[in-house]
Design a protein around this motif. Structure first.
Motif, PDB file in Angstrom:
ATOM      1  N   LEU A  75       1.136  -1.303  -0.110  1.00  0.00           N
ATOM      2  CA  LEU A  75       0.090  -0.123  -0.141  1.00  0.00           C
ATOM      3  C   LEU A  75       0.408   1.112   0.197  1.00  0.00           C
ATOM      4  N   ALA A  76       1.821   1.527   0.821  1.00  0.00           N
ATOM      5  CA  ALA A  76       2.875   2.013   0.896  1.00  0.00           C
ATOM      6  C   ALA A  76       3.169   2.662  -0.343  1.00  0.00           C
ATOM      7  N   ALA A  77       3.352   1.499  -0.647  1.00  0.00           N
ATOM      8  CA  ALA A  77       4.368   1.869  -2.687  1.00  0.00           C
ATOM      9  C   ALA A  77       3.452   1.671  -3.831  1.00  0.00           C
ATOM     10  N   GLY A  78       2.105   2.209  -3.405  1.00  0.00           N
ATOM     11  CA  GLY A  78       1.131   1.868  -4.297  1.00  0.00           C
ATOM     12  C   GLY A  78       0.894   3.764  -4.763  1.00  0.00           C
ATOM     13  N   PRO A  79       0.261   4.097  -5.251  1.00  0.00           N
ATOM     14  CA  PRO A  79      -0.521   6.055  -5.302  1.00  0.00           C
ATOM     15  C   PRO A  79      -1.577   6.240  -4.294  1.00  0.00           C
ATOM     16  N   ARG A  80      -0.796   7.325  -3.682  1.00  0.00           N
ATOM     17  CA  ARG A  80      -0.805   6.999  -2.551  1.00  0.00           C
ATOM     18  C   ARG A  80      -2.483   8.110  -1.686  1.00  0.00           C
ATOM     19  N   SER A  81      -2.331   9.379  -2.334  1.00  0.00           N
ATOM     20  CA  SER A  81      -3.264  10.124  -3.081  1.00  0.00           C
ATOM     21  C   SER A  81      -4.918   9.641  -3.109  1.00  0.00           C
ATOM     22  N   ALA A  82      -4.384   8.154  -4.471  1.00  0.00           N
ATOM     23  CA  ALA A  82      -6.019   7.852  -4.503  1.00  0.00           C
ATOM     24  C   ALA A  82      -6.358   6.444  -3.254  1.00  0.00           C
ATOM     25  N   LEU A  83      -5.758   6.163  -2.705  1.00  0.00           N
ATOM     26  CA  LEU A  83      -6.042   5.776  -1.667  1.00  0.00           C
ATOM     27  C   LEU A  83      -6.733   6.063  -1.091  1.00  0.00           C
ATOM     28  N   ARG A  84      -5.999   7.419  -0.375  1.00  0.00           N
ATOM     29  CA  ARG A  84      -6.273   8.158   0.591  1.00  0.00           C
ATOM     30  C   ARG A  84      -7.896   8.888   0.363  1.00  0.00           C
ATOM     31  N   ALA A  85      -8.199   8.883  -0.689  1.00  0.00           N
ATOM     32  CA  ALA A  85      -9.529   9.050  -1.618  1.00  0.00           C
ATOM     33  C   ALA A  85     -10.123   8.221  -1.480  1.00  0.00           C
ATOM     34  N   ALA A  86      -9.835   7.293  -1.698  1.00  0.00           N
ATOM     35  CA  ALA A  86     -11.115   5.529  -1.922  1.00  0.00           C
ATOM     36  C   ALA A  86     -11.524   5.905   0.047  1.00  0.00           C
ATOM     37  N   ARG A  87     -10.500   6.195   0.682  1.00  0.00           N
ATOM     38  CA  ARG A  87     -11.251   5.612   2.374  1.00  0.00           C
ATOM     39  C   ARG A  87     -11.782   6.892   2.343  1.00  0.00           C
ATOM     40  N   ARG A  88     -11.519   7.778   2.036  1.00  0.00           N
ATOM     41  CA  ARG A  88     -12.678   9.002   2.315  1.00  0.00           C
ATOM     42  C   ARG A  88     -13.845   8.949   2.110  1.00  0.00           C
ATOM     43  N   SER A 140     -11.388  13.765 -10.792  1.00  0.00           N
ATOM     44  CA  SER A 140     -11.058  14.360 -11.997  1.00  0.00           C
ATOM     45  C   SER A 140     -10.057  15.004 -10.814  1.00  0.00           C
ATOM     46  N   VAL A 141      -9.481  15.501 -10.125  1.00  0.00           N
ATOM     47  CA  VAL A 141      -8.108  16.177  -9.394  1.00  0.00           C
ATOM     48  C   VAL A 141      -7.162  15.395  -9.692  1.00  0.00           C
ATOM     49  N   LEU A 142      -7.725  13.839  -9.432  1.00  0.00           N
ATOM     50  CA  LEU A 142      -6.327  12.725  -9.335  1.00  0.00           C
ATOM     51  C   LEU A 142      -6.162  12.343 -10.764  1.00  0.00           C
ATOM     52  N   ALA A 143      -6.774  12.564 -11.474  1.00  0.00           N
ATOM     53  CA  ALA A 143      -6.623  12.340 -12.907  1.00  0.00           C
ATOM     54  C   ALA A 143      -5.355  13.626 -13.878  1.00  0.00           C
ATOM     55  N   GLY A 144      -5.494  14.938 -13.078  1.00  0.00           N
ATOM     56  CA  GLY A 144      -4.577  15.518 -13.107  1.00  0.00           C
ATOM     57  C   GLY A 144      -3.448  16.032 -12.183  1.00  0.00           C
TER      58      GLY A 144
END
Length: 269
Positions: free
Chosen positions: A208-221, A243-247
């Motif tokens: 998880l730590a090596a993955g897309p951290r912003s996306a994982l946090r967003a998914a949790r929220r 849309s934010v993550l895509a950019g």
């Protein structure tokens, strides 16, 4: 990991390895009772994560012995001159860790080897991914010593297993075996051997730590908010998030890697 000199880090309790914040939440005393020092050290580190002064991509919660956490140290309760004051202070420290865990907004993995009882079961309820073994058992435990739950158990457990089942588990003080905990959703995975619980949890947290951290946090929220949101509001939140993550850097890398038929590299910070 660095910390202010006034609040030094005990690396036996808290450390960062491969982008994962390891927090030891129990002590080997008392069958792995909740460790107040571990609570304090973990809270401090998690607040650093929330403030952005400590960069981690996952949190690993574990116990050092045969059990994850067997709850509070009941012998210390009995020895306290004023039991109500003592337990209130301990509950505040415990709840401080759980609030810091939520504020850190980072995936949480629990290595649930052996017993998770009382406070230990509450902690499992606040993890995103809980790894158990064939010998893992959970129990509310509080009624057994004449107390009501803390650690957010009465808030989190109904959201995981449903209100009726949560009432049954708490009021009857039922023992929950690993297969039943997996079926209820308290555990995410049960590995083949108890000796594999911690290594598997470390592996999952490291991945998880090596993955897309912003996306994982967003998914949790989104998952947290979705429990009480209206569908129209949740759809709007999902659209805004994706849309934010895509950019962002991770979204660009992930999409480009897919098109180029290569493994994405999310490790650049």
């Amino acid at each position: 990991m660095t910390s202010p000199d006034s609040d030094p880090v005990d690396r036996d309790l808290v450390r960062v390895v491969d982008g994962v914040l390891h927090v030891r939440i129990s002590t080997e005393r008392g069958g792995n009772a909740l460790d107040p020092d571990g609570l304090d050290q973990g809270t401090t580190a998690l607040r650093q994560v929330a403030a952005g002064s400590l960069d981690v991509g996952a949190v690993l919660l574990y116990g050092p012995g045969a059990n994850f956490c067997a709850g509070g140290d009941v012998r210390s309760f009995a020895a306290a001159p004023d039991r109500s004051t003592f337990i209130a202070a301990l509950a505040d420290r415990f709840h401080g860790l759980l609030l810091a865990l939520a504020d850190a907004d980072t995936p949480v993995v629990a290595a649930v080897r052996g017993w998770a009882a009382g406070a230990g079961m509450s902690i499992v309820c606040h993890s995103d991914i809980a790894i158990g073994g064939p010998g893992t058992s959970l129990r509310a435990a509080y009624p057994g010593i004449g107390l009501s739950p803390d650690g957010g158990m009465t808030w989190a457990l109904p959201r995981i297993v449903g209100a009726a089942r949560a009432r049954h588990l708490i009021l009857t003080n039922a023992v929950i075996t690993a297969p039943d905990a997996l079926e209820m959703g308290l555990l995410s995975q049960v590995v083949g051997s108890d000796d594999d619980v911690v290594p598997t949890a470390v592996e999952v947290a490291t991945r998880l730590a090596a993955g897309p951290r912003s996306a994982l946090r967003a998914a949790r929220r989104l998952l947290a908010d979705g429990a009480t949101a209206q569908l129209v509001d949740q759809l709007a939140a999902e659209a805004a998030s994706i849309s934010v993550l895509a950019g962002g850097r991770e979204g660009i890398e992930g999409v480009d890697a897919f098109v180029q038929k290569r493994r994405p590299d999310f490790t650049a910070r």
